[in-house]
Design an enzyme around this catalytic site. Structure first.
Site, PDB file in Angstrom:
ATOM      1  N   ASP A 465       0.865  -1.174   0.000  1.00  0.00           N
ATOM      2  CA  ASP A 465       0.000   0.000   0.000  1.00  0.00           C
ATOM      3  C   ASP A 465       0.907   1.230   0.000  1.00  0.00           C
ATOM      4  O   ASP A 465       1.768   1.363   0.874  1.00  0.00           O
ATOM      5  CB  ASP A 465      -0.908   0.019   1.241  1.00  0.00           C
ATOM      6  CG  ASP A 465      -2.045   1.014   1.118  1.00  0.00           C
ATOM      7  OD1 ASP A 465      -1.778   2.177   0.725  1.00  0.00           O
ATOM      8  OD2 ASP A 465      -3.196   0.655   1.414  1.00  0.00           O
ATOM      9  N   ASN A 473      -8.269   7.877   9.212  1.00  0.00           N
ATOM     10  CA  ASN A 473      -8.232   6.415   9.106  1.00  0.00           C
ATOM     11  C   ASN A 473      -8.483   5.722  10.439  1.00  0.00           C
ATOM     12  O   ASN A 473      -8.868   4.550  10.470  1.00  0.00           O
ATOM     13  CB  ASN A 473      -6.871   5.944   8.592  1.00  0.00           C
ATOM     14  CG  ASN A 473      -6.506   6.467   7.222  1.00  0.00           C
ATOM     15  OD1 ASN A 473      -5.352   6.731   6.935  1.00  0.00           O
ATOM     16  ND2 ASN A 473      -7.491   6.643   6.351  1.00  0.00           N
ATOM     17  N   ASN A 538     -11.027   1.472  -5.770  1.00  0.00           N
ATOM     18  CA  ASN A 538     -11.390   1.956  -7.099  1.00  0.00           C
ATOM     19  C   ASN A 538     -11.432   0.811  -8.096  1.00  0.00           C
ATOM     20  O   ASN A 538     -10.719  -0.185  -7.970  1.00  0.00           O
ATOM     21  CB  ASN A 538     -10.440   3.061  -7.566  1.00  0.00           C
ATOM     22  CG  ASN A 538      -9.060   2.547  -7.880  1.00  0.00           C
ATOM     23  OD1 ASN A 538      -8.781   2.144  -9.006  1.00  0.00           O
ATOM     24  ND2 ASN A 538      -8.179   2.544  -6.879  1.00  0.00           N
ATOM     25  N   CYS A 593     -21.390  21.548 -21.203  1.00  0.00           N
ATOM     26  CA  CYS A 593     -22.227  22.757 -21.246  1.00  0.00           C
ATOM     27  C   CYS A 593     -23.000  22.948 -19.943  1.00  0.00           C
ATOM     28  O   CYS A 593     -23.263  24.076 -19.525  1.00  0.00           O
ATOM     29  CB  CYS A 593     -23.184  22.711 -22.435  1.00  0.00           C
ATOM     30  SG  CYS A 593     -24.497  21.483 -22.299  1.00  0.00           S
TER      31      CYS A 593
END
Length: 1029
Positions: A465, A473, A538, A593
Site C-alpha cells: 500500500d 483512518n 477503485n 455545457c
C-alpha cells in the site's frame, strides 16, 4: 468492529463522550459521519451500551488459555502465561481504539441470582454466548423498562452463528435507509384523477409505491408547489399522485423531492420469538435453512442446560442426543420444521470450536444493530439472523475425528471447525494482499487468527500500500493509533499484526500495483502466490489486478464497501468468470455545457468549483513552470514571438505573468475581480445571449427545467459567503504566487482586516461580448485548445515588453507554487474555497446550497465508510479464502451483497465460467491460453501455421492489444506474413512472451469472425510455461 467476540466473563460498558460535530473528533469520524449524519452521531455520543461476553471455551472459563489466542486478537501469549482474566487483558486495547469512547469493566457476576437493576442506565444491552435461560430473563427485564432497553444477543458455535434483536413493542426509525432524498426533474403532469407525473428525458425515478414527495418550481400547475403527495409507481419513468383535475394545466418545469418519513417497527420478546421466529433469509437457494438452524441451535441450548457443556467433538453419542432434542423441540415450534440431520450432526461436531471470520461477519452486523438501537437510524433486524459456514464441511463425507481434536495450541478452536489438514494448508499459503486500508487491516487480523502464512517451511503474506496513515483512518482501520499518523500503512500494519500472531511471516511493500510496477510484481511473483486478495477503493485498480490474475491463473478474492453497503466476489481459475467479465454501467459524466453554463443541481456547481480550483491553482501554475523551464528568460521568449515563432502555451503564461500580484492586497484585488467575473459578468453575458423570453424552434421556452436562468450577484463584503470566497481565493493566490501573509490574516474573520484598502475602481462595468458563443450541446466536450487571435498576440507582446521593462520578469517571477488538492487539511483553504465558490454559483442559479461537509464529500470524491460493514465483508472474504485453500468445488463458493442499513444480506453462487465454442468441438474459456514457442527468425506466417498445426484451426486475424498485427483485408498486411515476430511485436529485452488475440474465419460469408482464446507466444523455446498451469 466485532466487539461482539471479545472473550470475557465480566461486563464491558461504553459511553461515547465529546461533541461529534466539533473539534478534533471530526477528523476521526468524518467518513462515518457521512454514513450516520449529525443527529445520529450526537445520539451515539450520548449513549451507554452494555456488553457481556463469555468467550469461546464456554460459560465456566474465565482465564486466558492458549485456545483464546486464535479467537481473540487482543490477547497475547503473555496473557496466557500469566493466566490473566480476559476482560482485564483486553480492556486497555479496546480503550485505545478511540479516545472518545469511555470503556470500563465490572466484576459484578451475571447469573440467575443477579439483581439486574444495574442495567437500567443503559440504552442497549448486548449478550454474547450466554445460556438461553439467562438471556430470556435479561430480555424480560429490558422490555419491562420505560422506555425499553434495546436487547441484542449473538452466538457463534463452531461454523454456526445466530443474532437476535428486540427493540421493544414499538421502535420508531426516523430514516429507514440512510439514502439521500431523491430529486426528480419533471417533464409533464396530466390533469386527471389521479395525475400522472412523467420524469424528464425518461430518466428512471427509482421510487417505490407509498413514498411521499413534495414539489417545487412547477410552472402552470402551481398548486402542487409546496404540497406533499403520496405516490403510486406507474412505470420506471412515471408515477401517479392525487387528483389534479381542479388545478391549472401544467406548463413546464418542476422538481419532485422525496420526503423522508418515519416508520415504526414492532418486536416480540425472545420467549415468543423462540416459538415463532421472524428471520432474514440470506440464501434464497435454501429458504428452509434458517428455521432448521433455529431448531438445531435451540437443541444445543437445551443440551448445555442439561449437561453444562457443549457436545464433544466427533462424539456419536452426543450427536444422537442433540438429534433427539432437535426432534422434540421442532414439534413445539409453530412451523414444525423438519429436522435437518446434517445441520444437527455438524453443529454437534463443531460446537466447541470457534471460527474467527464467521465471528467477524456476525459481529459486524451486530455492531450495526447496536448503532441502530441507540440512534434510531436505519431499519433494524426483525428479528433473527443465521449465518453459517456449512460449505466448509459439507464436502467431508467421512471426517476423521482425530482431525478435529485439540493439539494444545492457538489453533484448537479453528481446528475443531475445519480440521487439522485445512489448518496446515492455511499456514502454508502465500497470500498477496493489495491494499492496507480498512478492509486490508481486517483481512490481516483474520490472517493472524487463522494462522495464514505461519508455516515453518512455506507460507508468506505480502502486503502493499503506497499510502500514509491519516487521522481520519483511525476510526475504522483498527491496527493504527494516533502515534502512527503519517507513517506507511503497510509497514505499520505488519508490525501491529505480529503482536497478534508473532508466527506470521509478512513482507510489507509501499508500491502501487499497476503497469508501472510490473517489474516487481511480474509473472514469477504472481505464480508464487496461492491467492490474491484485493482491498482496493477503485474499479480501475481492481480491473488491473484481475487481468494479472487471469494472465497467471491465480485465484482472486475481491471485496469493497460504501457506507453500510458491501460486496464480496470469488474468482477461481477454470471455475468462475473473472472480475472483468462483467462491467457496471459507466458513471454518468456531467456534460461540459451543464458545468459551464447550465447547472441544475448542487453536484454541478461543486464540480465547477473543483474544476476552477484545479485550473487556477494547479494546472496553470504547472503550465507556467513548465514553460519557463523550457524557455529560461522572458527576453528570449519575446524575441521568438516577434520573429514569428509559435510557442505552445505562451499567451496564457504571459497573461499570468502580467497579472501576477506582488502583495497581499493585490491578491485580494485579484480575488475580487474573479468574484465579478464568475458571479456577475458570466450571468450578464449568458442572459445577453439568451434573454429570458428566448424560445426554441419548437416554440418552447429556452429557460425551462432543467435549465435555470442565472441572476447576477452584486458583491457585498458583509455577506459571509462573499467574504469567504474573497478571503480563501486571496489565500490561495498568495500561496501559488509565494506571497507571505500573517497568521492573523489566515484565520481572520474580520472583513476590514482582510479587504484592506482595495481600490474601488478595480471592477469596471461589464462590456458584452457580442461574438460570444455559448455551447448548448450536451454531447460537446471541452475544447483542448482555445484559438488565439492576432489581437491577443499583439497584446501578449505588449504585456511581456512591459514586464521586462518594469523588471517584473526576473527569475523569481518566472516561478509559481503548484497546489495539489488536499481535502483532509482543514486549514489549507481548499475545501473552503470550493464551498464558497460552489454556493455562490448555486445562489446565482437558484440552486439549494450545500454545507461544507457535503461539499467536501462530493469534491473530494469521498467514499462513506463505517467499521461495521468493513468487519462483515472481510470476515466473509476470509471464509471464501478457506475454501480456495482447500480447493473446494464450484458449488461451495459464494458471492455476497449486503446493505446493513436495510438490512439485507444475500449470498449467491459465483458466475460459472462460460465456454465459447469455435467449431469442430474446439472450445475455450477465459482461463484457457494456447501457447506457441518460437525462435528468433519465426515469422508471422510461421506463427499462424504453428497455431493451425497444434490446435487444428487456422487464425485469420492476429491482434496485440489494440494493435492489429494481421488483418487480411487491410492494405499491406499480406506483406507482414514474411516479417519476424520480433520485428512486428518489438518486445523489450526482458520480455519473454507476448499475449496475442486471434480469431478465425466464420462458418458462412457475411458472419463475424469467430473469437479465439488468448495465444501466448514465447520468443524462444527455453521458457518454463509449466508455472502457469
Amino acid at each position: 468492529m466485532e466487539i461482539i467476540i471479545i472473550a470475557c466473563v465480566y461486563k464491558v460498558s461504553s459511553s461515547w463522550t465529546g461533541d461529534p460535530i466539533s473539534g478534533i473528533y471530526i477528523e476521526y469520524q468524518y467518513r462515518q459521519r457521512y454514513v450516520l449524519g449529525d443527529t445520529a452521531m450526537q445520539k451515539m455520543a450520548k449513549s451507554h451500551v452494555f456488553l457481556s461476553g463469555m468467550g469461546g471455551l464456554g460459560l465456566e472459563i474465565e482465564k486466558c488459555q492458549a485456545w483464546d489466542l486464535g479467537t481473540n486478537f487482543f490477547l497475547c501469549e503473555d496473557d496466557v502465561v500469566n493466566i490473566r482474566n480476559r476482560a482485564e487483558a483486553v480492556l486497555q486495547h479496546i480503550a485505545e481504539l478511540n479516545p472518545y469512547v469511555h470503556v470500563t469493566s465490572s466484576s459484578i457476576p451475571l447469573n440467575e441470582t443477579t439483581d439486574l437493576s444495574f442495567l437500567d442506565k443503559y440504552q442497549c444491552v448486548v449478550l454474547t454466548e450466554m445460556k438461553l435461560s439467562l438471556q430470556k430473563k435479561i430480555n424480560d427485564f429490558c422490555r419491562s423498562q420505560c422506555p425499553p432497553i434495546k436487547f441484542i444477543s449473538a452466538d457463534v458455535h463452531g461454523i454456526w452463528s445466530r443474532l437476535f434483536c428486540d427493540f421493544g413493542d414499538e421502535f420508531e426509525v426516523l430514516d429507514t435507509t440512510g439514502e439521500e432524498p431523491k430529486e426528480i426533474f419533471i417533464s409533464d403532469i396530466t390533469q386527471a384523477n389521479p395525475g400522472i407525473v412523467t420524469c424528464l428525458e425518461n430518466r428512471p425515478h427509482k421510487l417505490e409505491t407509498g413514498q411521499f414527495l413534495t414539489f417545487r418550481e412547477i410552472n402552470g400547475m402551481t398548486g402542487l408547489n409546496g404540497s406533499t403527495q403520496q405516490i403510486t409507481v406507474v412505470s420506471p419513468f412515471s408515477f401517479s399522485i392525487g387528483d389534479t383535475t381542479e388545478l391549472e394545466p401544467y406548463l413546464h418545469g418542476g422538481i419532485a423531492i422525496q420526503v423522508k418519513t418515519s416508520k415504526t417497527f414492532c418486536f416480540e420478546s425472545l420467549e415468543m420469538q423462540l416459538k415463532h421466529p421472524k428471520y432474514l433469509i440470506v440464501d434464497f437457494s435454501k429458504p428452509e435453512a434458517p428455521l432448521e438452524i433455529h431448531s438445531a441451535m435451540l437443541a444445543l441450548d437445551q443440551f448445555q442446560e442439561n449437561y453444562s457443556r457443549k457436545p464433544n467433538i466427533g462424539c456419536q453419542q452426543d450427536s444422537e442426543e442433540l438429534l433427539k432434542l432437535a426432534t422434540s423441540i421442532s414439534e413445539t415450534l409453530e412451523e414444525k420444521p423438519e429436522v435437518n440431520y446434517d445441520i444437527v450432526r455438524w453443529l454437534s461436531w463443531t460446537a466447541q470450536g470457534f471460527l474467527p471470520p464467521l465471528a467477524a461477519a456476525v459481529g459486524g452486523v451486530a455492531s450495526q444493530e447496536v448503532l441502530k438501537a441507540v440512534t434510531g437510524k436505519f431499519s433494524p433486524l426483525c428479528q433473527w439472523l443465521y449465518i453459517e459456514a456449512a460449505d466448509l464441511v459439507e464436502s467431508l463425507s467421512k471426517p476423521e475425528r482425530e482431525e478435529f481434536l485439540p493439539r494444545g495450541d492457538r489453533y484448537d478452536a479453528l481446528r475443531a471447525c475445519i480440521g487439522d489438514t485445512l489448518c496446515q494448508k492455511l499456514q502454508n499459503l502465500n497470500i498477496f494482499l493489495v491494499g492496507c486500508g480498512a478492509i486490508g487491516c481486517e483481512m490481516l487480523k483474520n490472517f493472524a487468527l487463522l494462522g495464514v502464512g505461519t508455516g515453518k517451511e512455506k507460507g508468506m503474506v505480502t502486503v502493499t500500500d503506497p499510502d500514509l496513515i491519516e487521522k481520519s483512518n483511525l476510526n475504522r482501520q483498527f491496527l493504527f493509533r494516533p502515534h502512527h499518523i503519517q507513517k506507511p500503512k503497510s509497514y505499520t500494519a505488519a508490525d501491529a499484526i505480529l503482536k497478534i500472531n508473532p508466527q506470521l511471516k509478512i513482507d510489507a511493500h509501499l508500491n502501487k500495483v499497476c503497469s508501472a510496477t510490473e517489474a516487481i510484481y511480474n509473472d514469477e511473483f504472481y505464480t508464487k502466490q496461492d491467492i490474491i486478495i484485493t482491498a482496493l477503493d477503485n474499479v480501475e485498480a481492481r480491473r488491473y489486478v484481475d487481468s494479472r490474475c487471469l494472465a497467471n491463473l491465480r485465484p482472486l478474492l475481491d471485496s469493497g464497501t460504501m457506507g453500510t453497503k458491501g460486496h464480496t466476489e470469488v474468482i477461481v481459475p477454470h471455475l468462475t468468470e473473472s472480475y472483468n467479465s462483467h462491467r457496471d454501467p459507466p458513471e454518468e459524466e456531467i456534460p461540459f455545457c451543464t458545468l459551464k453554463s447550465f447547472p441544475a443541481a448542487i453536484e454541478h456547481t461543486i464540480q465547477w468549483a473543483r474544476d476552477k480550483f484545479e485550473s487556477s491553482f494547479s494546472y496553470k501554475p504547472s503550465l507556467f513552470n513548465k514553460f519557463w523551464q523550457t524557455y529560461p528568460s522572458a527576453e528570449e521568449v519575446l524575441q521568438k514571438i516577434q520573429t514569428g515563432h509559435s510557442l505552445e502555451g505562451c499567451f496564457q503564461v504571459i497573461k499570468l505573468l502580467s497579472r501576477r500580484p506582488r502583495s497581499w492586497s493585490q491578491c485580494v484585488e485579484l480575488a475580487r475581480l474573479k468574484f465579478e467575473k464568475y458571479f456577475n459578468h458570466k450571468a450578464l453575458q449568458l442572459l445577453h445571449c439568451f434573454p429570458l423570453d428566448t424560445r426554441l424552434k419548437d416554440g418552447s421556452l429556452f429557460w425551462q427545467s432543467p435549465k435555470r436562468p442565472p441572476s447576477p450577484l452584486k458583491f457585498d463584503l458583509n455577506e459571509p459567503l462573499h467574504f469567504s470566497f474573497l478571503l480563501n481565493a486571496a489565500k490561495l493566490y498568495a500561496t501559488i504566487y509565494c506571497i507571505p501573509f500573517t497568521e492573523e490574516v489566515r484565520y481572520s474573520s474580520n472583513p476590514k482586516k482582510t479587504y484592506l484598502c482595495v481600490r474601488g475602481d478595480i471592477v469596471n462595468e461589464y462590456v458584452y461580448i457580442y461574438l460570444k458563443v455559448v455551447q448548448t450541446d450536451e454531447t460537446a466536450r471541452k475544447p483542448d485548445h482555445v484559438p488565439v487571435s492576432s489581437e491577443d498576440e499583439r497584446n501578449a507582446i505588449f504585456q511581456l515588453e512591459k514586464a521586462i521593462s518594469s523588471n517584473e520578469a526576473t527569475t523569481s517571477d518566472l516561478q509559481m507554487a503548484v497546489l495539489s488538492f488536499e481535502k483532509d487539511d482543514d486549514h489549507n483553504g481548499h475545501i473552503d474555497f470550493i464551498t464558497a465558490a460552489s454556493n455562490l454559483r448555486a445562489k446565482m442559479y437558484s440552486i439549494e446550497p450545500a454545507d461544507r461537509l457535503k461539499t467536501k464529500r462530493i469534491a473530494g470524491r469521498i467514499i462513506p465508510a463505517i467499521a461495521t460493514s468493513t468487519a462483515a465483508v472481510s470476515g466473509l472474504v476470509a471464509l471464501e479464502m478457506i475454501k480456495v485453500a482447500g480447493d473446494y468445488p464450484f458449488e461451495a463458493y459464494k458471492n455476497c451483497f449486503l446493505n446493513l442499513a436495510i438490512p439485507i444480506i444475500v449470498f449467491t453462487e459465483t458466475s460459472e465460467v462460460r465456454k465459447t465454442e469455435i467449431r469442430n468441438g474446439i472450445s475455450f474459456t477465459i482461463w484457457d491460453r494456447w501457447t506457441i514457442h518460437g525462435k528468433e527468425d519465426f515469422t508471422l506466417l510461421d506463427f499462424i501455421n504453428a497455431v493451425k498445426e497444434k490446435y487444428g484451426i487456422e487464425p485469420t486475424m492476429v491482434v496485440q492489444g489494440v494493435k492489429m498485427l494481421y488483418v487480411p483485408i487491410m492494405p499491406g498486411h499480406a506483406k507482414r506474413l514474411k516479417l519476424t515476430m520480433h520485428k512486428l511485436v518489438k518486445p523489450s529485452a526482458e520480455k519473454k512472451y507476448v499475449d496475442l488475440t486471434v480469431s478465425f474465419a466464420p462458418d458462412a460469408d457475411g458472419d463475424e469472425d469467430l473469437p479465439g482464446p488468448p495465444v501466448r507466444y514465447y520468443f524462444s523455446h527455453d521458457t518454463d510455461e509449466q508455472k502457469l498451469s
